[in-house]
Design a protein around this motif. Structure first.
Motif, PDB file in Angstrom:
ATOM      1  N   ILE A 152       0.952  -1.346  -0.126  1.00 24.15           N
ATOM      2  CA  ILE A 152       0.075   0.176  -0.039  1.00 24.15           C
ATOM      3  C   ILE A 152       1.040   1.228  -0.114  1.00 24.15           C
ATOM      4  N   LEU A 153       0.964   1.870  -1.112  1.00 27.76           N
ATOM      5  CA  LEU A 153       2.123   3.138  -1.105  1.00 27.76           C
ATOM      6  C   LEU A 153       1.700   4.319  -0.876  1.00 27.76           C
ATOM      7  N   VAL A 154       0.373   4.624  -0.335  1.00 29.90           N
ATOM      8  CA  VAL A 154      -0.204   5.704   0.103  1.00 29.90           C
ATOM      9  C   VAL A 154      -0.768   5.585   1.553  1.00 29.90           C
ATOM     10  N   LYS A 155      -0.845   6.566   2.015  1.00 26.57           N
ATOM     11  CA  LYS A 155      -1.615   7.147   3.603  1.00 26.57           C
ATOM     12  C   LYS A 155      -2.916   7.820   3.325  1.00 26.57           C
ATOM     13  N   LEU A 156      -3.634   7.801   4.558  1.00 24.11           N
ATOM     14  CA  LEU A 156      -4.836   8.489   4.466  1.00 24.11           C
ATOM     15  C   LEU A 156      -4.680   9.883   4.353  1.00 24.11           C
ATOM     16  N   ASN A 157      -5.491  10.706   3.490  1.00 23.12           N
ATOM     17  CA  ASN A 157      -5.473  11.805   3.308  1.00 23.12           C
ATOM     18  C   ASN A 157      -4.356  12.403   2.496  1.00 23.12           C
ATOM     19  N   SER A 192      -7.696   9.765 -11.243  1.00 17.96           N
ATOM     20  CA  SER A 192      -7.627  11.235 -11.443  1.00 17.96           C
ATOM     21  C   SER A 192      -6.974  11.712 -10.176  1.00 17.96           C
ATOM     22  N   ASP A 193      -6.784  12.970 -10.171  1.00 21.94           N
ATOM     23  CA  ASP A 193      -6.312  13.880  -9.023  1.00 21.94           C
ATOM     24  C   ASP A 193      -7.369  13.560  -7.807  1.00 21.94           C
ATOM     25  N   GLY A 194      -6.748  13.465  -6.680  1.00 26.45           N
ATOM     26  CA  GLY A 194      -7.759  13.519  -5.469  1.00 26.45           C
ATOM     27  C   GLY A 194      -7.229  13.169  -4.338  1.00 26.45           C
ATOM     28  N   THR A 195      -7.842  12.929  -3.065  1.00 26.87           N
ATOM     29  CA  THR A 195      -7.178  12.783  -1.917  1.00 26.87           C
ATOM     30  C   THR A 195      -7.693  11.578  -1.423  1.00 26.87           C
ATOM     31  N   VAL A 196      -6.801  10.502  -0.867  1.00 27.52           N
ATOM     32  CA  VAL A 196      -7.193   9.348  -0.251  1.00 27.52           C
ATOM     33  C   VAL A 196      -7.896   9.455   0.993  1.00 27.52           C
ATOM     34  N   THR A 197      -9.223   9.085   0.911  1.00 24.50           N
ATOM     35  CA  THR A 197      -9.967   9.160   1.776  1.00 24.50           C
ATOM     36  C   THR A 197     -10.571   7.802   2.649  1.00 24.50           C
ATOM     37  N   ALA A 198      -9.967   6.778   2.451  1.00 18.05           N
ATOM     38  CA  ALA A 198     -10.193   5.417   3.059  1.00 18.05           C
ATOM     39  C   ALA A 198      -9.267   4.542   2.335  1.00 18.05           C
ATOM     40  N   ILE A 199      -8.742   3.762   3.304  1.00 22.30           N
ATOM     41  CA  ILE A 199      -7.956   2.573   2.965  1.00 22.30           C
ATOM     42  C   ILE A 199      -8.376   1.248   3.683  1.00 22.30           C
ATOM     43  N   LEU A 200      -8.925   0.438   2.959  1.00 23.97           N
ATOM     44  CA  LEU A 200     -10.024  -0.758   3.588  1.00 23.97           C
ATOM     45  C   LEU A 200      -8.968  -2.008   3.708  1.00 23.97           C
ATOM     46  N   PHE A 201      -7.803  -2.131   3.206  1.00 24.75           N
ATOM     47  CA  PHE A 201      -7.051  -3.285   3.300  1.00 24.75           C
ATOM     48  C   PHE A 201      -5.584  -2.942   3.837  1.00 24.75           C
ATOM     49  N   PRO A 206     -13.185  -3.304  -2.613  1.00 24.66           N
ATOM     50  CA  PRO A 206     -12.784  -1.892  -2.627  1.00 24.66           C
ATOM     51  C   PRO A 206     -11.859  -1.927  -1.710  1.00 24.66           C
ATOM     52  N   VAL A 207     -10.509  -1.333  -1.943  1.00 20.64           N
ATOM     53  CA  VAL A 207      -9.274  -1.441  -1.280  1.00 20.64           C
ATOM     54  C   VAL A 207      -8.957   0.104  -0.912  1.00 20.64           C
ATOM     55  N   ILE A 208      -8.861   1.040  -1.668  1.00 16.61           N
ATOM     56  CA  ILE A 208      -8.460   2.575  -1.594  1.00 16.61           C
ATOM     57  C   ILE A 208      -9.776   3.326  -1.989  1.00 16.61           C
ATOM     58  N   GLU A 209     -10.107   4.314  -1.273  1.00 15.19           N
ATOM     59  CA  GLU A 209     -11.142   5.328  -1.990  1.00 15.19           C
ATOM     60  C   GLU A 209     -10.357   6.527  -2.236  1.00 15.19           C
ATOM     61  N   ILE A 210     -10.568   7.178  -3.196  1.00 15.07           N
ATOM     62  CA  ILE A 210      -9.895   8.675  -3.460  1.00 15.07           C
ATOM     63  C   ILE A 210     -11.298   9.483  -3.506  1.00 15.07           C
ATOM     64  N   ALA A 211     -10.970  10.948  -3.547  1.00 13.75           N
ATOM     65  CA  ALA A 211     -12.284  11.711  -3.502  1.00 13.75           C
ATOM     66  C   ALA A 211     -11.944  13.046  -3.947  1.00 13.75           C
ATOM     67  N   GLY A 268     -15.421  24.013   9.457  1.00 11.09           N
ATOM     68  CA  GLY A 268     -15.184  23.333  10.433  1.00 11.09           C
ATOM     69  C   GLY A 268     -15.626  21.701  10.590  1.00 11.09           C
ATOM     70  N   TYR A 269     -16.333  21.179   9.576  1.00  8.24           N
ATOM     71  CA  TYR A 269     -16.705  19.941   9.398  1.00  8.24           C
ATOM     72  C   TYR A 269     -15.357  19.291   8.900  1.00  8.24           C
ATOM     73  N   GLN A 270     -15.700  17.846   9.174  1.00  8.96           N
ATOM     74  CA  GLN A 270     -14.905  16.993   8.484  1.00  8.96           C
ATOM     75  C   GLN A 270     -15.367  15.994   7.483  1.00  8.96           C
ATOM     76  N   TYR A 271     -14.523  15.534   6.600  1.00  6.48           N
ATOM     77  CA  TYR A 271     -14.996  14.381   5.747  1.00  6.48           C
ATOM     78  C   TYR A 271     -15.299  13.346   6.361  1.00  6.48           C
ATOM     79  N   GLY A 272     -16.549  12.828   6.088  1.00  9.07           N
ATOM     80  CA  GLY A 272     -16.913  11.631   6.787  1.00  9.07           C
ATOM     81  C   GLY A 272     -17.806  11.739   8.064  1.00  9.07           C
ATOM     82  N   ASP A 273     -18.050  13.021   8.237  1.00  8.19           N
ATOM     83  CA  ASP A 273     -18.864  13.620   9.713  1.00  8.19           C
ATOM     84  C   ASP A 273     -20.015  13.115   9.480  1.00  8.19           C
TER      85      ASP A 273
END
Length: 362
Positions: free
Chosen positions: A97-102, A186-195, A206-211, A287-292
Protein backbone atom coordinates in the motif's frame (compact mmCIF):
# COMPACT_ATOMS: atom_id res chain seq x y z
CA UNK A 1 -55.59 15.11 115.13
CA UNK A 2 -56.02 17.56 112.30
CA UNK A 3 -52.68 16.42 110.94
CA UNK A 4 -53.85 12.81 110.94
CA UNK A 5 -57.04 13.73 109.18
CA UNK A 6 -55.10 15.55 106.43
CA UNK A 7 -52.96 12.49 105.95
CA UNK A 8 -56.03 10.49 105.13
CA UNK A 9 -57.69 13.16 102.90
CA UNK A 10 -54.69 14.06 100.67
CA UNK A 11 -54.38 10.62 98.96
CA UNK A 12 -58.11 10.66 98.25
CA UNK A 13 -57.88 14.13 96.69
CA UNK A 14 -54.97 13.05 94.50
CA UNK A 15 -56.99 10.11 93.19
CA UNK A 16 -59.97 12.36 92.45
CA UNK A 17 -57.79 14.89 90.58
CA UNK A 18 -56.24 12.10 88.46
CA UNK A 19 -59.67 10.74 87.56
CA UNK A 20 -60.84 14.24 86.58
CA UNK A 21 -57.87 14.67 84.24
CA UNK A 22 -58.46 11.29 82.57
CA UNK A 23 -62.13 12.02 82.16
CA UNK A 24 -61.44 15.39 80.55
CA UNK A 25 -59.10 13.75 78.07
CA UNK A 26 -61.69 11.17 77.10
CA UNK A 27 -64.26 13.94 76.65
CA UNK A 28 -62.09 16.01 74.36
CA UNK A 29 -61.17 12.94 72.27
CA UNK A 30 -64.74 11.99 71.46
CA UNK A 31 -66.48 15.34 71.65
CA UNK A 32 -68.29 16.28 68.34
CA UNK A 33 -66.99 19.87 68.66
CA UNK A 34 -63.31 18.96 69.04
CA UNK A 35 -60.71 20.31 66.53
CA UNK A 36 -59.28 16.82 66.09
CA UNK A 37 -62.35 15.69 64.19
CA UNK A 38 -62.15 18.66 61.91
CA UNK A 39 -58.67 17.49 60.91
CA UNK A 40 -60.16 14.37 59.29
CA UNK A 41 -60.25 14.46 55.44
CA UNK A 42 -63.23 16.22 53.97
CA UNK A 43 -65.35 14.34 51.47
CA UNK A 44 -64.41 16.70 48.65
CA UNK A 45 -60.69 15.99 49.12
CA UNK A 46 -61.05 12.21 48.77
CA UNK A 47 -59.68 11.14 45.35
CA UNK A 48 -62.37 10.36 42.81
CA UNK A 49 -62.31 8.82 39.37
CA UNK A 50 -64.72 11.52 38.19
CA UNK A 51 -62.75 14.41 36.58
CA UNK A 52 -63.36 17.75 38.20
CA UNK A 53 -62.83 21.17 36.63
CA UNK A 54 -59.56 22.89 37.43
CA UNK A 55 -59.61 25.67 39.99
CA UNK A 56 -56.76 27.68 38.44
CA UNK A 57 -57.38 31.41 38.67
CA UNK A 58 -55.12 32.34 35.76
CA UNK A 59 -55.15 30.21 32.60
CA UNK A 60 -51.69 28.75 31.95
CA UNK A 61 -52.18 28.75 28.16
CA UNK A 62 -53.13 31.46 25.69
CA UNK A 63 -54.26 30.96 22.10
CA UNK A 64 -51.48 32.51 20.04
CA UNK A 65 -51.03 33.49 16.42
CA UNK A 66 -47.86 32.62 14.53
CA UNK A 67 -46.16 30.11 12.26
CA UNK A 68 -46.45 26.34 12.70
CA UNK A 69 -43.73 24.32 11.00
CA UNK A 70 -43.42 20.54 10.67
CA UNK A 71 -39.82 19.36 10.36
CA UNK A 72 -38.23 15.93 10.10
CA UNK A 73 -34.63 15.05 10.91
CA UNK A 74 -32.60 12.65 8.78
CA UNK A 75 -29.18 11.13 9.47
CA UNK A 76 -26.57 11.66 6.78
CA UNK A 77 -22.86 11.79 6.11
CA UNK A 78 -20.54 14.30 4.50
CA UNK A 79 -18.96 12.72 1.46
CA UNK A 80 -17.76 13.64 -2.01
CA UNK A 81 -19.90 13.86 -5.11
CA UNK A 82 -16.78 12.75 -7.01
CA UNK A 83 -15.37 9.75 -5.17
CA UNK A 84 -14.16 6.44 -6.50
CA UNK A 85 -13.64 3.08 -4.84
CA UNK A 86 -10.56 1.39 -6.31
CA UNK A 87 -9.88 -2.35 -6.34
CA UNK A 88 -7.72 -5.12 -7.75
CA UNK A 89 -9.20 -7.09 -10.61
CA UNK A 90 -7.83 -10.40 -9.43
CA UNK A 91 -7.40 -12.21 -6.15
CA UNK A 92 -4.24 -12.43 -4.11
CA UNK A 93 -2.43 -11.09 -1.06
CA UNK A 94 -1.74 -7.36 -0.89
CA UNK A 95 1.96 -6.68 -1.23
CA UNK A 96 2.28 -2.89 -1.00
CA UNK A 97 0.00 0.00 0.00
CA UNK A 98 1.94 2.99 -1.31
CA UNK A 99 -0.21 5.80 0.11
CA UNK A 100 -1.58 6.94 3.48
CA UNK A 101 -4.92 8.36 4.53
CA UNK A 102 -5.39 12.00 3.43
CA UNK A 103 -2.52 11.80 0.91
CA UNK A 104 -3.07 13.84 -2.23
CA UNK A 105 -2.52 11.76 -5.38
CA UNK A 106 -2.11 12.46 -9.06
CA UNK A 107 -3.83 10.79 -11.97
CA UNK A 108 -1.92 7.65 -13.00
CA UNK A 109 -0.06 7.32 -9.70
CA UNK A 110 0.50 3.74 -8.49
CA UNK A 111 -1.33 3.31 -5.17
CA UNK A 112 -1.08 -0.42 -4.35
CA UNK A 113 -0.14 -3.79 -5.80
CA UNK A 114 -0.37 -7.52 -5.16
CA UNK A 115 2.69 -9.76 -5.14
CA UNK A 116 4.11 -9.46 -8.67
CA UNK A 117 7.36 -11.44 -8.53
CA UNK A 118 6.18 -14.56 -10.38
CA UNK A 119 4.27 -12.56 -12.97
CA UNK A 120 7.28 -10.32 -13.56
CA UNK A 121 9.41 -13.44 -14.19
CA UNK A 122 6.82 -14.60 -16.72
CA UNK A 123 7.02 -11.23 -18.41
CA UNK A 124 10.82 -11.40 -18.63
CA UNK A 125 10.66 -14.90 -20.06
CA UNK A 126 8.11 -13.86 -22.68
CA UNK A 127 10.25 -10.87 -23.63
CA UNK A 128 13.30 -13.10 -24.14
CA UNK A 129 11.26 -15.47 -26.30
CA UNK A 130 10.13 -12.52 -28.37
CA UNK A 131 13.71 -11.38 -28.86
CA UNK A 132 14.69 -14.89 -30.00
CA UNK A 133 11.82 -14.94 -32.49
CA UNK A 134 12.90 -11.59 -33.89
CA UNK A 135 16.45 -12.88 -34.33
CA UNK A 136 15.13 -15.99 -36.09
CA UNK A 137 13.10 -13.75 -38.37
CA UNK A 138 16.14 -11.66 -39.19
CA UNK A 139 18.07 -14.85 -39.92
CA UNK A 140 15.29 -16.14 -42.15
CA UNK A 141 15.43 -12.94 -44.13
CA UNK A 142 19.00 -13.67 -45.21
CA UNK A 143 19.51 -15.06 -48.78
CA UNK A 144 19.05 -18.82 -49.08
CA UNK A 145 20.77 -21.17 -51.52
CA UNK A 146 17.76 -23.34 -52.13
CA UNK A 147 16.59 -23.75 -55.67
CA UNK A 148 12.95 -23.66 -54.51
CA UNK A 149 11.81 -19.99 -54.57
CA UNK A 150 8.77 -20.77 -52.29
CA UNK A 151 10.83 -21.83 -49.26
CA UNK A 152 11.92 -18.37 -48.20
CA UNK A 153 8.43 -16.73 -48.08
CA UNK A 154 7.07 -19.63 -46.04
CA UNK A 155 9.92 -19.49 -43.58
CA UNK A 156 9.49 -15.75 -43.19
CA UNK A 157 5.74 -16.16 -42.54
CA UNK A 158 6.41 -18.79 -39.85
CA UNK A 159 8.88 -16.51 -38.10
CA UNK A 160 6.42 -13.62 -38.18
CA UNK A 161 3.66 -15.72 -36.63
CA UNK A 162 6.02 -16.75 -33.85
CA UNK A 163 6.68 -13.10 -33.15
CA UNK A 164 2.94 -12.37 -33.12
CA UNK A 165 2.38 -15.14 -30.57
CA UNK A 166 5.18 -13.84 -28.35
CA UNK A 167 3.71 -10.36 -28.44
CA UNK A 168 0.30 -11.72 -27.44
CA UNK A 169 1.92 -13.50 -24.48
CA UNK A 170 3.49 -10.24 -23.38
CA UNK A 171 0.17 -8.39 -23.72
CA UNK A 172 -1.57 -11.01 -21.61
CA UNK A 173 1.06 -10.87 -18.88
CA UNK A 174 0.94 -7.05 -18.87
CA UNK A 175 -2.84 -7.25 -18.49
CA UNK A 176 -2.43 -9.61 -15.55
CA UNK A 177 0.04 -7.22 -13.95
CA UNK A 178 -2.39 -4.32 -14.45
CA UNK A 179 -5.09 -6.35 -12.70
CA UNK A 180 -2.72 -6.70 -9.75
CA UNK A 181 -2.09 -2.96 -9.43
CA UNK A 182 -4.20 0.03 -8.45
CA UNK A 183 -3.59 3.39 -10.14
CA UNK A 184 -5.26 6.70 -9.38
CA UNK A 185 -7.78 7.37 -12.16
CA UNK A 186 -7.73 11.12 -11.40
CA UNK A 187 -6.30 13.70 -9.03
CA UNK A 188 -7.76 13.51 -5.54
CA UNK A 189 -7.29 12.75 -1.86
CA UNK A 190 -7.10 9.33 -0.23
CA UNK A 191 -10.20 9.21 1.99
CA UNK A 192 -10.21 5.50 2.92
CA UNK A 193 -7.82 2.53 2.99
CA UNK A 194 -9.79 -0.65 3.57
CA UNK A 195 -7.01 -3.29 3.37
CA UNK A 196 -3.52 -3.54 4.82
CA UNK A 197 -0.40 -5.20 3.48
CA UNK A 198 -0.63 -8.98 3.71
CA UNK A 199 -4.45 -9.09 3.60
CA UNK A 200 -6.04 -11.43 1.08
CA UNK A 201 -8.36 -9.87 -1.46
CA UNK A 202 -10.77 -11.80 -3.65
CA UNK A 203 -10.70 -9.18 -6.36
CA UNK A 204 -13.15 -6.37 -7.10
CA UNK A 205 -13.33 -5.56 -3.38
CA UNK A 206 -12.82 -1.85 -2.55
CA UNK A 207 -9.28 -1.35 -1.29
CA UNK A 208 -8.70 2.41 -1.54
CA UNK A 209 -11.10 5.33 -1.92
CA UNK A 210 -10.06 8.63 -3.41
CA UNK A 211 -12.26 11.72 -3.60
CA UNK A 212 -12.33 15.28 -4.82
CA UNK A 213 -12.70 17.31 -1.63
CA UNK A 214 -13.72 20.38 -3.60
CA UNK A 215 -17.07 18.77 -4.50
CA UNK A 216 -18.60 17.68 -1.20
CA UNK A 217 -22.21 16.76 -0.49
CA UNK A 218 -24.36 15.10 2.16
CA UNK A 219 -25.75 11.65 1.44
CA UNK A 220 -28.71 10.21 3.39
CA UNK A 221 -29.72 6.57 3.38
CA UNK A 222 -33.48 6.84 4.01
CA UNK A 223 -35.20 4.43 6.37
CA UNK A 224 -38.82 3.39 5.92
CA UNK A 225 -41.05 6.23 4.74
CA UNK A 226 -38.56 9.04 5.43
CA UNK A 227 -38.73 10.11 1.78
CA UNK A 228 -42.47 10.82 2.00
CA UNK A 229 -43.17 14.48 1.37
CA UNK A 230 -39.66 15.23 0.08
CA UNK A 231 -38.96 16.70 -3.33
CA UNK A 232 -35.97 17.88 -5.31
CA UNK A 233 -34.82 21.45 -4.58
CA UNK A 234 -36.23 21.34 -1.03
CA UNK A 235 -33.97 23.45 1.25
CA UNK A 236 -32.42 21.76 4.29
CA UNK A 237 -30.22 22.63 7.26
CA UNK A 238 -27.26 20.53 8.36
CA UNK A 239 -25.76 20.22 11.87
CA UNK A 240 -23.44 17.92 13.74
CA UNK A 241 -24.17 16.59 17.21
CA UNK A 242 -20.84 17.89 18.51
CA UNK A 243 -21.35 21.40 17.11
CA UNK A 244 -25.10 22.04 16.67
CA UNK A 245 -24.63 25.81 16.40
CA UNK A 246 -22.55 25.50 13.22
CA UNK A 247 -25.32 25.28 10.60
CA UNK A 248 -24.87 24.56 6.90
CA UNK A 249 -27.53 25.16 4.28
CA UNK A 250 -28.23 22.90 1.35
CA UNK A 251 -30.84 21.63 -1.09
CA UNK A 252 -31.96 18.15 -2.09
CA UNK A 253 -30.55 17.42 -5.55
CA UNK A 254 -31.71 13.84 -6.06
CA UNK A 255 -33.96 11.22 -4.49
CA UNK A 256 -34.22 7.45 -4.81
CA UNK A 257 -35.87 6.50 -8.13
CA UNK A 258 -39.07 5.33 -6.40
CA UNK A 259 -39.74 8.89 -5.21
CA UNK A 260 -41.48 11.07 -7.79
CA UNK A 261 -41.27 14.84 -7.99
CA UNK A 262 -43.54 17.36 -9.64
CA UNK A 263 -40.65 19.68 -10.48
CA UNK A 264 -40.17 19.21 -14.23
CA UNK A 265 -37.00 21.33 -14.20
CA UNK A 266 -35.33 19.11 -11.63
CA UNK A 267 -32.14 17.26 -12.57
CA UNK A 268 -32.32 13.56 -13.31
CA UNK A 269 -32.02 11.59 -10.04
CA UNK A 270 -28.93 9.45 -9.56
CA UNK A 271 -29.57 5.76 -9.97
CA UNK A 272 -29.02 4.81 -6.35
CA UNK A 273 -31.06 4.48 -3.16
CA UNK A 274 -29.76 7.62 -1.46
CA UNK A 275 -30.88 11.20 -0.94
CA UNK A 276 -28.19 13.55 -2.26
CA UNK A 277 -27.88 17.08 -0.86
CA UNK A 278 -25.69 19.82 -2.30
CA UNK A 279 -24.18 22.37 0.09
CA UNK A 280 -24.04 26.16 -0.07
CA UNK A 281 -20.39 26.12 1.05
CA UNK A 282 -17.56 23.68 1.47
CA UNK A 283 -18.10 22.09 4.91
CA UNK A 284 -14.35 21.70 5.48
CA UNK A 285 -13.99 25.48 5.62
CA UNK A 286 -16.86 25.58 8.16
CA UNK A 287 -15.12 23.23 10.60
CA UNK A 288 -16.66 19.95 9.45
CA UNK A 289 -14.61 16.87 8.54
CA UNK A 290 -14.92 14.50 5.62
CA UNK A 291 -17.04 11.54 6.73
CA UNK A 292 -18.77 13.43 9.59
CA UNK A 293 -22.18 12.12 10.60
CA UNK A 294 -24.71 14.97 10.41
CA UNK A 295 -28.35 15.69 11.19
CA UNK A 296 -30.37 16.98 8.23
CA UNK A 297 -33.43 19.09 9.07
CA UNK A 298 -36.12 19.20 6.39
CA UNK A 299 -39.26 21.35 6.64
CA UNK A 300 -42.06 19.19 5.24
CA UNK A 301 -44.99 21.57 5.86
CA UNK A 302 -45.43 25.10 7.16
CA UNK A 303 -48.48 27.22 8.05
CA UNK A 304 -48.00 30.97 8.46
CA UNK A 305 -50.00 33.35 10.68
CA UNK A 306 -52.31 30.71 12.18
CA UNK A 307 -53.76 30.14 15.66
CA UNK A 308 -51.97 27.54 17.77
CA UNK A 309 -51.71 25.99 21.22
CA UNK A 310 -49.18 23.61 22.75
CA UNK A 311 -50.24 19.93 22.70
CA UNK A 312 -50.41 19.88 26.53
CA UNK A 313 -53.38 22.28 26.42
CA UNK A 314 -55.52 19.91 24.35
CA UNK A 315 -57.41 16.74 25.20
CA UNK A 316 -58.23 14.28 22.41
CA UNK A 317 -60.93 11.66 22.90
CA UNK A 318 -62.53 9.48 20.27
CA UNK A 319 -61.03 11.49 17.45
CA UNK A 320 -62.33 14.81 18.85
CA UNK A 321 -60.20 17.54 20.43
CA UNK A 322 -61.20 19.73 23.39
CA UNK A 323 -59.83 22.60 25.46
CA UNK A 324 -60.94 23.95 28.83
CA UNK A 325 -62.11 27.59 28.91
CA UNK A 326 -63.93 29.79 31.41
CA UNK A 327 -66.93 32.02 30.74
CA UNK A 328 -70.17 33.01 32.48
CA UNK A 329 -70.98 29.34 32.90
CA UNK A 330 -67.68 28.70 34.69
CA UNK A 331 -64.96 26.37 33.47
CA UNK A 332 -65.99 23.82 30.89
CA UNK A 333 -64.70 22.04 27.82
CA UNK A 334 -65.35 23.14 24.23
CA UNK A 335 -64.58 21.18 21.09
CA UNK A 336 -62.00 22.56 18.67
CA UNK A 337 -60.78 21.61 15.20
CA UNK A 338 -57.06 21.17 14.70
CA UNK A 339 -54.79 21.23 11.66
CA UNK A 340 -51.03 20.83 11.37
CA UNK A 341 -49.50 19.23 14.46
CA UNK A 342 -45.89 19.16 15.64
CA UNK A 343 -44.19 18.14 18.87
CA UNK A 344 -44.57 21.67 20.27
CA UNK A 345 -47.46 23.27 18.38
CA UNK A 346 -50.97 22.40 17.21
CA UNK A 347 -52.73 24.53 14.63
CA UNK A 348 -56.24 25.59 15.78
CA UNK A 349 -58.76 25.87 12.96
CA UNK A 350 -61.86 26.76 15.02
CA UNK A 351 -63.39 26.67 18.49
CA UNK A 352 -61.35 29.39 20.26
CA UNK A 353 -60.13 32.89 19.52
CA UNK A 354 -56.74 34.57 19.51
CA UNK A 355 -55.70 35.68 23.00
CA UNK A 356 -58.27 33.48 24.74
CA UNK A 357 -57.10 31.80 27.93
CA UNK A 358 -57.09 28.01 28.13
CA UNK A 359 -56.88 26.01 31.34
CA UNK A 360 -55.20 22.73 32.11
CA UNK A 361 -57.25 19.84 30.65
CA UNK A 362 -59.35 17.78 33.07
Amino acid sequence: MVRGTLRKVIPVLAVLIALAIVGFGIYTEFSPNTNTLSAQPELSSIPSHIPTPTTENKPPYTVQRGDVTSEITLSGQITSAAKQELFFRTRGPVDKILVKLNDRVKSGQLLANLYLSQTQFDLQRAQINLDIDKLNLALAQQPVRSDDPNIKPIALAIRQKQIDLAQLDIQEINANIADMQIFAPSDGTVTAILFKEGDQTNGFEPVIEIADLNILEVVVSPVGDETNGLSINTPVTIRTTLNPDQVLNGVITSLPPVVSTTNTNAPTPKSDDFIHISLSENPLSAGYQYGDQVQVGVITESKNNVLWLPPSAITTTGGHSYVTIQDDQGQHQVEIKVGLQTDSQVEILSGVKEGQGVYTPY
